[in-house]
Design an enzyme around this catalytic site. Structure first.
Site, PDB file in Angstrom:
ATOM      1  N   SER A  14       0.809  -1.227   0.000  1.00 48.26           N
ATOM      2  CA  SER A  14       0.000   0.000   0.000  1.00 48.26           C
ATOM      3  C   SER A  14       0.839   1.272   0.000  1.00 48.26           C
ATOM      4  CB  SER A  14      -0.939   0.007   1.203  1.00 48.26           C
ATOM      5  OG  SER A  14      -0.193   0.017   2.410  1.00 48.26           O
ATOM      6  N   HIS A  52      13.975  -2.182  -1.209  1.00 46.56           N
ATOM      7  CA  HIS A  52      13.997  -1.369   0.014  1.00 46.56           C
ATOM      8  C   HIS A  52      15.387  -0.766   0.218  1.00 46.56           C
ATOM      9  CE1 HIS A  52      10.167  -2.103   2.311  1.00 46.56           C
ATOM     10  NE2 HIS A  52      10.024  -2.937   1.301  1.00 46.56           N
TER      11      HIS A  52
END
Length: 176
Positions: A14, A52
């Site tokens: 999200s 990431h």
């Protein structure tokens, strides 16, 4: 310090991690706390981790651990904890809860310890966590237990936070 402890909730993919990284982007030094553990040769997981890592500034440190209480209790740079969902699953693994679901109280004790450390931390801290309780009721007892403990963890940390944000479809909204 206002908004010293921020929890960012949302569904899978999200934008929670990106929102957390943006909240700390102006900090010269951050300790990124990865709770996911070893990828054990999982190429898809390794790709997620690499994405990431590529987004984070080179000045940010890294700790790969589920031992969050000592980090929260120590002085130091801001913490970005990513994520509490993986912390919970790895904690359940470490306590071998999956083989004896009746020992869930041990996990609840760890959640309480974490919430206490979260409440007293001297550090600026942002944590990411999945909200998994809005879907169907899981078919098996272990998955139901995980879902229930995840709800308890999110509620406990939320109530001890200065700010709670909800991320959906890349948009981040404050929960008041």
């Amino acid at each position: 310090m206002p908004d010293q402890r921020t929890l960012i909730l949302g569904g899978a993919r999200s934008g929670k991690s990106i929102a957390a990284e943006r909240r700390l982007a102006s900090e010269p030094e951050v300790l990124y706390v990865a709770t996911g553990g070893d990828d054990s040769g999982d190429a898809e997981w390794a790709e997620r981790v690499a994405k990431h890592q590529a987004r984070r500034p080179a000045t940010w440190g890294l700790a790969e651990t589920i031992e969050l209480v000592p980090l929260l209790d120590a002085a130091g740079p801001p913490l970005l904890i990513d994520c509490l969902t993986l912390w919970l699953s790895r904690t359940m693994d470490a306590l071998d809860i999956w083989s004896d679901l009746g020992c869930a109280g041990l996990v609840e004790d760890r959640i309480a310890d974490l919430a206490e450390a979260w409440s007293r931390t001297p550090r600026l801290v942002v944590a990411v966590s999945n909200d998994i309780g809005s879907g169907v009721v899981p078919a098996d007892p272990g998955t139901r237990l995980f879902r229930d403990l995840m709800g308890r963890l999110n509620t406990t940390i939320s109530l001890a936070s200065d700010q709670v944000l909800w991320t959906i479809a890349g948009r981040t909204l404050p929960l008041t």
